[in-house]
Design a protein around this motif. Sequence first.
Motif, short mmCIF file in Angstrom:
data_model
loop_
_atom_site.label_atom_id
_atom_site.label_comp_id
_atom_site.label_asym_id
_atom_site.label_seq_id
_atom_site.Cartn_x
_atom_site.Cartn_y
_atom_site.Cartn_z
N THR A 146 0.85 -1.18 0.00
CA THR A 146 0.00 0.00 0.00
C THR A 146 0.89 1.24 0.00
O THR A 146 2.11 1.14 0.15
N SER A 147 0.29 2.40 -0.15
CA SER A 147 1.06 3.65 -0.12
C SER A 147 0.83 4.42 1.17
O SER A 147 1.07 5.62 1.23
N SER A 149 1.45 6.06 4.71
CA SER A 149 2.67 6.66 5.26
C SER A 149 3.16 5.86 6.45
O SER A 149 2.41 5.09 7.06
N GLY A 239 -3.90 5.92 1.05
CA GLY A 239 -2.97 4.84 0.74
C GLY A 239 -3.53 3.47 0.97
O GLY A 239 -2.95 2.48 0.55
N ALA A 243 -5.84 0.66 -2.26
CA ALA A 243 -4.90 -0.45 -2.36
C ALA A 243 -5.64 -1.77 -2.52
O ALA A 243 -6.83 -1.86 -2.21
#
Length: 247
Positions: A146-147, A149, A239, A243
Amino acid sequence: MPRPLVDLLWRDSPLAPAGGSRGPRARHSTGDVVTRAITLADEGGLSAVTVRALAQSLEMTAMSVYTHVNSRDDLLVLMTDHAHALMTATPFGRSTWRTRVRRVADDNLALLCAHPWLLDVDDPRTALGPGTIAKYDHELRAFDGTSISDLHRDAALTLVLDFIRSSAARIVTKPVTGDFGELWTQSVERLACYLGDEFAIAQRVGRAAGESMGGPYQADRAWEFGLARVIAGLADLDGLGAAPGGG
Protein backbone atom coordinates in the motif's frame (compact mmCIF):
# COMPACT_ATOMS: atom_id res chain seq x y z
CA MET A 1 26.33 -4.43 39.49
CA PRO A 2 22.89 -4.91 37.84
CA ARG A 3 22.94 -5.53 34.10
CA PRO A 4 21.04 -2.97 32.01
CA LEU A 5 17.62 -4.25 30.98
CA VAL A 6 18.50 -3.88 27.29
CA ASP A 7 21.46 -6.23 27.79
CA LEU A 8 19.22 -8.74 29.56
CA LEU A 9 16.69 -8.60 26.74
CA TRP A 10 19.37 -9.08 24.10
CA ARG A 11 21.42 -11.58 26.10
CA ASP A 12 21.30 -14.21 23.32
CA SER A 13 22.38 -11.83 20.58
CA PRO A 14 25.81 -12.52 19.05
CA LEU A 15 26.51 -8.83 19.70
CA ALA A 16 25.81 -9.14 23.42
CA PRO A 17 28.80 -8.42 25.69
CA ALA A 18 30.45 -11.53 27.08
CA GLY A 19 29.71 -12.31 30.72
CA GLY A 20 32.30 -12.85 33.37
CA SER A 21 33.96 -16.25 33.58
CA ARG A 22 34.84 -16.27 37.27
CA GLY A 23 33.15 -18.63 39.71
CA PRO A 24 31.26 -21.88 39.14
CA ARG A 25 28.84 -22.19 36.26
CA ALA A 26 25.27 -21.31 37.30
CA ARG A 27 22.78 -24.20 37.49
CA HIS A 28 20.18 -22.15 35.65
CA SER A 29 20.35 -19.55 32.91
CA THR A 30 18.39 -16.32 32.70
CA GLY A 31 16.31 -18.03 30.03
CA ASP A 32 15.44 -20.80 32.50
CA VAL A 33 14.27 -18.24 35.05
CA VAL A 34 12.12 -16.41 32.50
CA THR A 35 10.60 -19.62 31.13
CA ARG A 36 9.71 -20.88 34.60
CA ALA A 37 8.21 -17.51 35.50
CA ILE A 38 5.97 -17.74 32.42
CA THR A 39 4.83 -21.20 33.53
CA LEU A 40 3.93 -19.83 36.96
CA ALA A 41 2.01 -16.95 35.37
CA ASP A 42 0.15 -19.25 32.99
CA GLU A 43 -0.92 -21.42 35.91
CA GLY A 44 -1.74 -18.78 38.53
CA GLY A 45 -1.61 -15.32 36.99
CA LEU A 46 0.94 -12.62 37.72
CA SER A 47 0.25 -12.81 41.45
CA ALA A 48 1.87 -16.24 41.39
CA VAL A 49 5.10 -14.78 40.02
CA THR A 50 7.12 -13.81 43.08
CA VAL A 51 10.86 -14.08 43.51
CA ARG A 52 10.30 -16.47 46.41
CA ALA A 53 7.98 -18.76 44.42
CA LEU A 54 10.32 -18.68 41.45
CA ALA A 55 13.31 -19.52 43.62
CA GLN A 56 11.49 -22.45 45.22
CA SER A 57 10.33 -23.73 41.83
CA LEU A 58 13.88 -23.73 40.48
CA GLU A 59 15.46 -24.85 43.77
CA MET A 60 17.44 -21.63 43.93
CA THR A 61 17.86 -18.92 46.53
CA ALA A 62 16.13 -15.59 46.07
CA MET A 63 19.53 -13.93 45.78
CA SER A 64 20.41 -16.29 42.95
CA VAL A 65 17.27 -15.23 41.08
CA TYR A 66 18.40 -11.62 41.38
CA THR A 67 21.67 -12.49 39.65
CA HIS A 68 19.55 -13.17 36.54
CA VAL A 69 16.93 -10.41 36.80
CA ASN A 70 17.31 -7.05 38.50
CA SER A 71 13.75 -6.81 39.78
CA ARG A 72 10.29 -8.29 39.42
CA ASP A 73 9.35 -5.44 37.06
CA ASP A 74 12.30 -6.30 34.82
CA LEU A 75 11.28 -9.95 34.98
CA LEU A 76 7.80 -9.11 33.68
CA VAL A 77 9.37 -7.28 30.73
CA LEU A 78 11.58 -10.29 29.98
CA MET A 79 8.58 -12.63 30.23
CA THR A 80 6.52 -10.49 27.87
CA ASP A 81 9.28 -10.23 25.31
CA HIS A 82 9.85 -14.00 25.41
CA ALA A 83 6.13 -14.63 24.91
CA HIS A 84 6.22 -12.29 21.93
CA ALA A 85 9.23 -14.12 20.51
CA LEU A 86 7.39 -17.45 20.64
CA MET A 87 4.12 -16.08 19.28
CA THR A 88 2.74 -17.72 16.15
CA ALA A 89 2.95 -15.33 13.21
CA THR A 90 0.71 -16.53 10.41
CA PRO A 91 2.43 -15.93 7.03
CA PHE A 92 0.87 -13.15 4.99
CA GLY A 93 1.60 -14.59 1.57
CA ARG A 94 -0.07 -12.72 -1.29
CA SER A 95 -3.18 -11.79 0.69
CA THR A 96 -4.75 -8.32 0.84
CA TRP A 97 -4.03 -5.91 3.66
CA ARG A 98 -7.50 -6.59 5.09
CA THR A 99 -6.76 -10.31 5.36
CA ARG A 100 -3.35 -9.57 6.83
CA VAL A 101 -4.82 -7.32 9.53
CA ARG A 102 -7.30 -10.05 10.41
CA ARG A 103 -4.44 -12.54 10.72
CA VAL A 104 -2.58 -10.13 13.00
CA ALA A 105 -5.71 -9.84 15.13
CA ASP A 106 -6.32 -13.59 15.30
CA ASP A 107 -2.67 -14.31 16.18
CA ASN A 108 -2.67 -11.72 18.95
CA LEU A 109 -5.95 -12.97 20.36
CA ALA A 110 -4.55 -16.50 20.43
CA LEU A 111 -1.46 -15.21 22.27
CA LEU A 112 -3.54 -13.42 24.91
CA CYS A 113 -5.82 -16.42 25.38
CA ALA A 114 -2.76 -18.62 25.92
CA HIS A 115 -1.11 -16.11 28.28
CA PRO A 116 -3.89 -13.97 29.87
CA TRP A 117 -1.38 -12.40 32.27
CA LEU A 118 -0.03 -10.36 29.34
CA LEU A 119 -3.13 -8.18 29.73
CA ASP A 120 -1.79 -7.12 33.14
CA VAL A 121 1.63 -6.05 31.86
CA ASP A 122 1.71 -2.44 30.70
CA ASP A 123 5.38 -1.52 30.61
CA PRO A 124 6.63 0.49 27.61
CA ARG A 125 10.09 -1.01 28.09
CA THR A 126 8.87 -4.20 26.41
CA ALA A 127 9.37 -2.30 23.14
CA LEU A 128 13.14 -2.63 23.68
CA GLY A 129 13.20 -6.43 23.36
CA PRO A 130 14.08 -8.56 20.33
CA GLY A 131 10.88 -10.59 20.48
CA THR A 132 8.71 -7.49 20.63
CA ILE A 133 10.63 -5.73 17.86
CA ALA A 134 10.36 -8.81 15.61
CA LYS A 135 6.62 -8.97 16.32
CA TYR A 136 6.25 -5.26 15.52
CA ASP A 137 8.21 -5.59 12.29
CA HIS A 138 6.09 -8.54 11.12
CA GLU A 139 2.79 -6.85 11.96
CA LEU A 140 3.75 -3.59 10.23
CA ARG A 141 4.17 -5.63 7.06
CA ALA A 142 0.42 -6.21 7.04
CA PHE A 143 0.30 -2.91 5.14
CA ASP A 144 2.98 -3.77 2.58
CA GLY A 145 1.93 -3.12 -1.01
CA THR A 146 0.00 0.00 0.00
CA SER A 147 1.06 3.65 -0.12
CA ILE A 148 0.18 4.36 3.51
CA SER A 149 2.67 6.66 5.26
CA ASP A 150 4.99 5.33 7.92
CA LEU A 151 3.27 7.37 10.63
CA HIS A 152 -0.15 6.07 9.59
CA ARG A 153 1.23 2.53 9.37
CA ASP A 154 2.32 2.73 13.00
CA ALA A 155 -0.94 4.39 14.09
CA ALA A 156 -3.07 1.86 12.21
CA LEU A 157 -1.29 -1.05 13.86
CA THR A 158 -1.67 0.61 17.27
CA LEU A 159 -5.41 0.96 16.67
CA VAL A 160 -5.71 -2.72 15.78
CA LEU A 161 -3.66 -3.86 18.79
CA ASP A 162 -5.61 -1.62 21.17
CA PHE A 163 -8.87 -3.12 19.92
CA ILE A 164 -7.47 -6.64 20.34
CA ARG A 165 -6.31 -5.95 23.88
CA SER A 166 -9.62 -4.49 25.04
CA SER A 167 -11.65 -7.24 23.38
CA ALA A 168 -9.39 -10.00 24.68
CA ALA A 169 -9.96 -8.78 28.23
CA ARG A 170 -13.63 -9.73 27.83
CA ILE A 171 -12.98 -12.94 25.92
CA VAL A 172 -10.41 -14.49 28.27
CA THR A 173 -12.25 -13.50 31.47
CA LYS A 174 -14.52 -16.33 32.59
CA PRO A 175 -17.84 -15.38 34.21
CA VAL A 176 -17.80 -16.05 37.95
CA THR A 177 -21.56 -16.66 38.00
CA GLY A 178 -21.53 -19.74 35.79
CA ASP A 179 -23.95 -19.91 32.87
CA PHE A 180 -25.11 -16.32 32.52
CA GLY A 181 -27.31 -17.25 29.56
CA GLU A 182 -29.54 -19.28 31.86
CA LEU A 183 -29.57 -16.49 34.45
CA TRP A 184 -30.55 -14.00 31.75
CA THR A 185 -33.47 -16.16 30.60
CA GLN A 186 -34.71 -16.51 34.15
CA SER A 187 -34.36 -12.81 35.02
CA VAL A 188 -35.33 -10.84 31.92
CA GLU A 189 -39.12 -11.01 32.44
CA ARG A 190 -38.87 -10.03 36.11
CA LEU A 191 -36.56 -7.18 35.16
CA ALA A 192 -39.17 -5.87 32.70
CA CYS A 193 -41.69 -5.61 35.56
CA TYR A 194 -39.43 -3.16 37.35
CA LEU A 195 -38.64 -1.08 34.29
CA GLY A 196 -42.20 -0.47 33.13
CA ASP A 197 -42.29 2.10 30.34
CA GLU A 198 -38.98 3.65 31.32
CA PHE A 199 -35.87 3.31 29.16
CA ALA A 200 -37.89 2.29 26.11
CA ILE A 201 -34.93 2.26 23.72
CA ALA A 202 -32.76 0.28 26.13
CA GLN A 203 -35.55 -2.27 26.57
CA ARG A 204 -36.27 -2.62 22.85
CA VAL A 205 -32.66 -2.91 21.74
CA GLY A 206 -31.65 -4.95 24.78
CA ARG A 207 -34.47 -7.41 24.17
CA ALA A 208 -33.48 -7.88 20.52
CA ALA A 209 -29.81 -8.31 21.38
CA GLY A 210 -30.51 -10.52 24.38
CA GLU A 211 -32.77 -12.85 22.42
CA SER A 212 -30.14 -13.12 19.70
CA MET A 213 -27.19 -13.68 22.02
CA GLY A 214 -28.85 -15.41 24.96
CA GLY A 215 -27.54 -12.71 27.31
CA PRO A 216 -26.52 -9.05 27.51
CA TYR A 217 -23.09 -9.63 25.95
CA GLN A 218 -21.41 -12.15 23.68
CA ALA A 219 -17.66 -11.72 23.43
CA ASP A 220 -17.20 -13.62 20.17
CA ARG A 221 -19.87 -11.60 18.40
CA ALA A 222 -18.47 -8.34 19.73
CA TRP A 223 -15.04 -9.41 18.48
CA GLU A 224 -16.22 -10.10 14.94
CA PHE A 225 -18.31 -6.93 14.73
CA GLY A 226 -15.61 -4.71 16.21
CA LEU A 227 -12.78 -6.10 14.10
CA ALA A 228 -14.81 -5.65 10.92
CA ARG A 229 -15.51 -2.02 11.88
CA VAL A 230 -11.85 -1.37 12.66
CA ILE A 231 -10.77 -2.73 9.28
CA ALA A 232 -13.50 -0.78 7.50
CA GLY A 233 -12.36 2.39 9.29
CA LEU A 234 -8.74 1.87 8.27
CA ALA A 235 -9.81 1.85 4.63
CA ASP A 236 -10.43 5.61 4.94
CA LEU A 237 -6.72 6.26 5.36
CA ASP A 238 -4.83 7.68 2.40
CA GLY A 239 -2.97 4.84 0.74
CA LEU A 240 -5.28 2.06 1.93
CA GLY A 241 -8.65 2.71 0.34
CA ALA A 242 -7.35 2.33 -3.20
CA ALA A 243 -4.90 -0.45 -2.36
CA PRO A 244 -5.61 -4.14 -3.03
CA GLY A 245 -8.01 -5.17 -0.30
CA GLY A 246 -9.15 -1.59 0.16
CA GLY A 247 -12.64 -2.41 -1.01
